[in-house]
Write a protein that holds these residues in place. Structure first.
Motif, PDB file in Angstrom:
ATOM      1  N   GLY A 157       0.787  -1.223   0.000  1.00 35.56           N
ATOM      2  CA  GLY A 157       0.000   0.000   0.000  1.00 35.56           C
ATOM      3  C   GLY A 157       0.818   1.271   0.000  1.00 35.56           C
ATOM      4  O   GLY A 157       0.255   2.357   0.046  1.00 35.56           O
ATOM      5  N   SER A 158       2.125   1.156  -0.069  1.00 33.56           N
ATOM      6  CA  SER A 158       2.964   2.360  -0.091  1.00 33.56           C
ATOM      7  C   SER A 158       3.074   2.897  -1.515  1.00 33.56           C
ATOM      8  O   SER A 158       2.976   2.156  -2.490  1.00 33.56           O
ATOM      9  N   VAL A 159       3.279   4.192  -1.615  1.00 38.77           N
ATOM     10  CA  VAL A 159       3.479   4.831  -2.914  1.00 38.77           C
ATOM     11  C   VAL A 159       4.942   4.625  -3.294  1.00 38.77           C
ATOM     12  O   VAL A 159       5.843   5.118  -2.628  1.00 38.77           O
ATOM     13  N   LEU A 160       5.160   3.870  -4.370  1.00 42.31           N
ATOM     14  CA  LEU A 160       6.526   3.546  -4.800  1.00 42.31           C
ATOM     15  C   LEU A 160       7.075   4.519  -5.830  1.00 42.31           C
ATOM     16  O   LEU A 160       8.282   4.601  -6.009  1.00 42.31           O
ATOM     17  N   GLY A 161       6.204   5.230  -6.517  1.00 39.10           N
ATOM     18  CA  GLY A 161       6.682   6.179  -7.504  1.00 39.10           C
ATOM     19  C   GLY A 161       5.537   6.920  -8.163  1.00 39.10           C
ATOM     20  O   GLY A 161       4.409   6.427  -8.207  1.00 39.10           O
ATOM     21  N   THR A 162       5.859   8.119  -8.646  1.00 41.98           N
ATOM     22  CA  THR A 162       4.921   8.920  -9.424  1.00 41.98           C
ATOM     23  C   THR A 162       5.673   9.464 -10.627  1.00 41.98           C
ATOM     24  O   THR A 162       6.864   9.770 -10.536  1.00 41.98           O
ATOM     25  N   TRP A 163       4.980   9.536 -11.755  1.00 47.37           N
ATOM     26  CA  TRP A 163       5.599  10.007 -12.982  1.00 47.37           C
ATOM     27  C   TRP A 163       4.642  10.902 -13.736  1.00 47.37           C
ATOM     28  O   TRP A 163       3.426  10.704 -13.708  1.00 47.37           O
ATOM     29  N   GLY A 164       5.199  11.858 -14.460  1.00 47.85           N
ATOM     30  CA  GLY A 164       4.407  12.769 -15.269  1.00 47.85           C
ATOM     31  C   GLY A 164       4.043  12.177 -16.615  1.00 47.85           C
ATOM     32  O   GLY A 164       4.368  11.032 -16.933  1.00 47.85           O
ATOM     33  N   SER A 165       3.379  12.990 -17.411  1.00 46.03           N
ATOM     34  CA  SER A 165       2.867  12.568 -18.716  1.00 46.03           C
ATOM     35  C   SER A 165       3.956  12.080 -19.657  1.00 46.03           C
ATOM     36  O   SER A 165       3.737  11.138 -20.420  1.00 46.03           O
ATOM     37  N   ALA A 166       5.097  12.731 -19.645  1.00 44.96           N
ATOM     38  CA  ALA A 166       6.140  12.409 -20.619  1.00 44.96           C
ATOM     39  C   ALA A 166       6.808  11.060 -20.372  1.00 44.96           C
ATOM     40  O   ALA A 166       7.446  10.511 -21.276  1.00 44.96           O
ATOM     41  N   GLU A 167       6.665  10.515 -19.167  1.00 41.40           N
ATOM     42  CA  GLU A 167       7.296   9.220 -18.860  1.00 41.40           C
ATOM     43  C   GLU A 167       6.479   8.102 -19.498  1.00 41.40           C
ATOM     44  O   GLU A 167       5.323   7.901 -19.175  1.00 41.40           O
ATOM     45  N   ARG A 168       7.115   7.371 -20.398  1.00 40.19           N
ATOM     46  CA  ARG A 168       6.439   6.275 -21.101  1.00 40.19           C
ATOM     47  C   ARG A 168       6.155   5.118 -20.145  1.00 40.19           C
ATOM     48  O   ARG A 168       7.032   4.726 -19.378  1.00 40.19           O
ATOM     49  N   PRO A 169       4.938   4.552 -20.207  1.00 38.88           N
ATOM     50  CA  PRO A 169       4.626   3.421 -19.327  1.00 38.88           C
ATOM     51  C   PRO A 169       5.579   2.238 -19.489  1.00 38.88           C
ATOM     52  O   PRO A 169       5.843   1.526 -18.518  1.00 38.88           O
TER      53      PRO A 169
END
Length: 188
Positions: A157-169
């Motif tokens: 349940g921890s947040v491991l990462g966040t990425w913006g629009s430009a970061e490709r999945p």
């Protein structure tokens, strides 16, 4: 005076030993409360995905990043069998989503063949933001700045990462984080 110091040290050790485990349990229980409407009807949420890493992306059908739907599906196809859940969260928070859930569902299936979980059209920022996104803002300070922002939630349940629009999945940053999340032992 020495006895008082010893008591303080023992209390500090006891509290310290409880510290790391308590937040993970609290995060899991809070996340378990968050439910999303499913674009196919009914509801879905973190309780359904307990013990599995979850990558969420706020999406929009009329955005210049809409091509990322194909990469979200590719990520789901590649890592889903190992436990990853990929969730598309269509949102009109940036005024680039189609007019109805049905239009979004049809668009995603016809143009991208999506079979990953898709929520109903959901606000992701501002005063009407879905409770998950309000929690995310409070916990991490992260607020989607545009469509196709991504958030990876770990098995615990921890947040491991966040990425913006430009970061490709399917780019290295996200796939490395997904592989690390999948390598963590599932909780029993």
């Amino acid at each position: 005076m020495r006895w008082m110091f010893a008591v303080i040290m023992l209390l500090g050790a006891a509290v310290g030993s409880l510290g790391p485990a308590a937040p993970a349990r609290a995060e899991r229980s809070i996340l378990a409360e968050f439910r999303f409407g499913s674009i196919d009807g009914g509801e879905m949420g973190f309780a359904d995905w307990a013990g599995r890493p979850v990558l969420l992306a706020n999406t929009a059908s009329l955005c210049g990043y809409t091509w990322q739907y194909a990469q979200l599906q590719a990520l789901f196809d590649a890592y889903g069998p190992r436990g990853l859940v990929v969730v598309a969260i269509p949102s009109n928070s940036f005024n680039q989503e189609l007019g109805s859930d049905r239009e979004v569902r049809d668009f995603c299936q016809l143009n991208y063949g999506l079979d990953l979980p898709i929520t109903t059209v959901t606000p992701v920022r501002g005063p009407d933001a879905h409770p998950f996104y309000a929690w995310l803002r409070e916990e991490t300070g992260f607020v989607p700045r545009w469509n196709f922002n991504k958030v990876l939630i770990g098995r615990d349940g921890s947040v491991l990462g966040t990425w913006g629009s430009a970061e490709r999945p399917t780019g290295r940053a996200i796939t490395a984080a997904v592989e690390a999340a999948l390598a963590e032992a599932p909780r029993s």
